[in-house]
Design an enzyme around this catalytic site. Structure first.
Site: not given
Length: 105
Positions: A13, A98
């Protein structure tokens, strides 16, 4: 996408976002478009209910309309401080991915 990465649409991405940004700067367009009109709508709605409802709320019928897309931040680095081994200041509590703040991105 093939001119930016050999994986084309399957590139990560960050590469896709950078590529979109480059194309938008070249063209001067405000966005690119995601065409989902060929997809099975029942499966799409089941898998992406928030995208479907958000588009509907602004008048985009994904069954027939393309979705305008611009690069944006897709994710944030987390805030749980860890050392290089993923250890936090709490005994036996580890964090990775994350949710963790390692000092690396």
């Amino acid at each position: 996408m093939m001119k930016y990465d050999k994986r084309g649409d399957l590139a990560s991405r960050d590469i896709v976002s950078q590529s979109i940004e480059k194309e938008l700067k070249k063209s001067g367009d405000a966005c690119v478009f995601l065409d989902c009109t060929h997809l099975n709508m029942d499966l799409f709605i089941n898998h992406f209910p928030m995208i479907y409802s958000s588009c509907n709320a602004i008048g985009i019928a994904i069954e027939k309309d393309w979705i305008p897309v611009i690069p944006a931040q897709h994710y944030l680095c987390g805030g749980i401080s860890v050392n290089k081994n993923g250890q936090t200041s709490i005994n036996n509590f580890f964090a990775c991915g994350e949710c963790s703040r390692t000092g690396l991105h």
